[in-house]
Design an enzyme around this catalytic site. Structure first.
Site, PDB file in Angstrom:
ATOM      1  N   HIS A 338       0.852  -1.187   0.000  1.00  0.00           N
ATOM      2  CA  HIS A 338       0.000   0.000   0.000  1.00  0.00           C
ATOM      3  C   HIS A 338       0.885   1.233   0.000  1.00  0.00           C
ATOM      4  O   HIS A 338       2.000   1.205   0.516  1.00  0.00           O
ATOM      5  CB  HIS A 338      -0.926   0.001   1.222  1.00  0.00           C
ATOM      6  N   ASP A 397      -7.902  -5.261  -0.160  1.00  0.00           N
ATOM      7  CA  ASP A 397      -8.306  -6.115  -1.271  1.00  0.00           C
ATOM      8  C   ASP A 397      -7.969  -7.580  -1.043  1.00  0.00           C
ATOM      9  O   ASP A 397      -8.551  -8.454  -1.694  1.00  0.00           O
ATOM     10  CB  ASP A 397      -7.640  -5.640  -2.569  1.00  0.00           C
TER      11      ASP A 397
END
Length: 462
Positions: A338, A397
């Site tokens: 991320h 996700d």
């Protein structure tokens, strides 16, 4: 018929040859040496050299905290996500403790900046319910007559089309911005499920079920009601979906889709164009489309690893993935890494914790264990394969797609559901940018072009 026409175009040999020639022509005169990015100190992706984001604006809506800077070095910490200063973990826990649905509360919080009272929330839910209905013949004209295999495409087109049904679509006063935002938030779940039903009918030759939402249902309950053929679902299923909606509702002004909405807003454009731009951004596999890619990756692992419970086998497969030898050959491990979070993504932590309880003892539990192994093993494999010491963690996700599978939500609805949940955040950012931004967003690009003379047509040579 439309599908046959599209296929005939793409398979036209003469057109394919023409495109190949044009691509060769492009390559002759277009190339940027990657070394030039360092030479001119270009902040690719609007990132600083240490990986932090370039400061481009101010916001009161959300804070994404994933590291601290200590003497110029980034130090990993457990991630924290706050909506208007309230920890999203506390928001989720409060709703679970009271056994109530919380997405509508999160919408209020994002739009207005403070938690609603009970009476305010009840009135707001009534307003949302009153805005669910689509314009007359909208379903027929915008969805049935132009089906697409991609639901995000249908969502984007539908949002743009709603401009035509608004009597003051270009108004930018706060009252009009809020009216448009509430209307879009209420209609997105209806459009999303209808788009899926149309796709199912047009491309899968299956029955299409179009139910009406119930005004006494939460958004999470109505999504499941509209989606299921028999309109039935359990309270636990609806609560899990509600949690997903809360966790996906917002993620800061710097995330790609929110920034896209702000960029379009800064030009003075309309609400529908701004939200459609955000939808187009979220569609990408490096952003919201990653939840779809995680499920695809899971299938690759299940086919390519003989014993997923053997960590070494999984590690070897991940190494080949990172080298571009397995999976979709992209070299990416979807669901990992991320831009801000380093040690943990709080959304992934919350989803994983609650979803595992419901998956225990089901056939999905094995899939969770595989993704858990990917989460545990990828940082080490990445370090060994790439020689990188960068801290990486699972992002939201990694588990959201599997949660949707557990809820019997079709695989191809994953990203569209993400967009439906994120619409309140996009709208909050649009309102903030329109009211307080004040300047068109216009970063600079260093030109590497060189001067050349204009040559008359008769003197040009190939």
């Amino acid at each position: 018929m439309a599908e046959k026409m599209n296929n005939s175009k793409t398979k036209n040999p003469s057109m394919q040859r023409a495109i190949k020639i044009l691509c060769d022509e492009f390559r002759k005169y277009n190339h940027i040496d990657p070394a030039n990015y360092d030479l001119y100190n270009v902040k690719r992706g609007l990132r600083n050299s240490d990986g932090t984001g370039v400061l481009a604006g101010l916001t009161q809506i959300c804070n994404v905290h994933g590291y601290v800077m200590d003497e110029g070095e980034k130090s990993p910490i457990d991630g924290v996500l706050t909506y208007r200063g309230i920890n999203v973990q506390d928001l989720v826990d409060g709703c679970l403790r009271d056994d109530r649905f919380g997405f509508e509360e999160a919408i209020w919080l994002l739009l207005f900046g403070k938690l609603p009272t009970k009476s305010q929330l009840e009135e707001f839910m009534g307003i949302l319910a009153s805005q669910c209905e689509l314009p007359p013949y909208f379903l027929e004209d915008m969805l049935l007559k132009a089906p697409s295999k991609d639901l995000m495409n249908m969502l984007g087109r539908s949002v743009l089309a709603l401009y035509s049904y608004d009597q003051s679509p270009d108004a930018t006063g706060y009252e009009e911005l809020l009216r448009q935002s509430i209307s879009l938030i209420a209609r997105m779940p209806i459009i999303m499920v209808a788009a899926y039903q149309v796709k199912r009918r047009a491309f899968e030759k299956k029955s299409m079920y179009l139910h009406d939402p119930r005004s006494d249902y939460s958004i999470a309950e109505n999504i499941l009601r509209l989606l299921r053929n028999d309109k039935k679902f359990t309270h636990e299923e609806a609560k899990l979906l509600d949690m997903c909606l809360i966790l996906h509702a917002e993620h800061g002004g710097g995330n790609n889709s929110a920034f896209a909405a702000r960029v379009v807003t800064s030009s003075g454009s309309d609400t529908y164009s701004s939200i459609a731009a955000a939808i187009g951004s979220l569609k990408g596999p490096r952003h919201g489309g990653a939840n779809y890619k995680v499920m695809e990756m899971l299938d690759y692992i299940k086919r390519g690893v003989q014993n997923p419970e053997n960590d070494q086998e999984v590690k070897d497969f991940l190494a080949r993935m990172i080298k571009g030898e397995e999976g979709d050959r992209s070299g990416l491990v979807y669901g990992m890494g991320h831009a801000v979070y380093t040690k943990s993504d709080p959304r992934a932590v919350i989803l994983k914790k609650h979803a595992l309880k419901l998956a225990a003892g089901t056939d999905i539990e094995r899939d969770f264990m595989i993704l858990d192994a990917v989460e545990r093993l990828t940082p080490g494999v990445f370090a060994e394969t790439k020689g990188s010491t960068k801290a990486i963690c699972a992002n939201v996700d990694m588990y959201s797609g599997l949660v949707y599978k557990m809820l019997r939500i079709p695989h191809d609805m994953n990203t569209a559901l993400f967009a439906t949940a994120r619409t309140p955040g996009w709208c909050a950012h649009r309102i903030e940018e329109m009211l307080f931004g004040g300047r068109i967003i216009r970063p600079a690009y260093k030109s590497l072009s060189y001067d050349q003379p204009y040559i008359p047509m008769s003197e040009r040579q190939s």
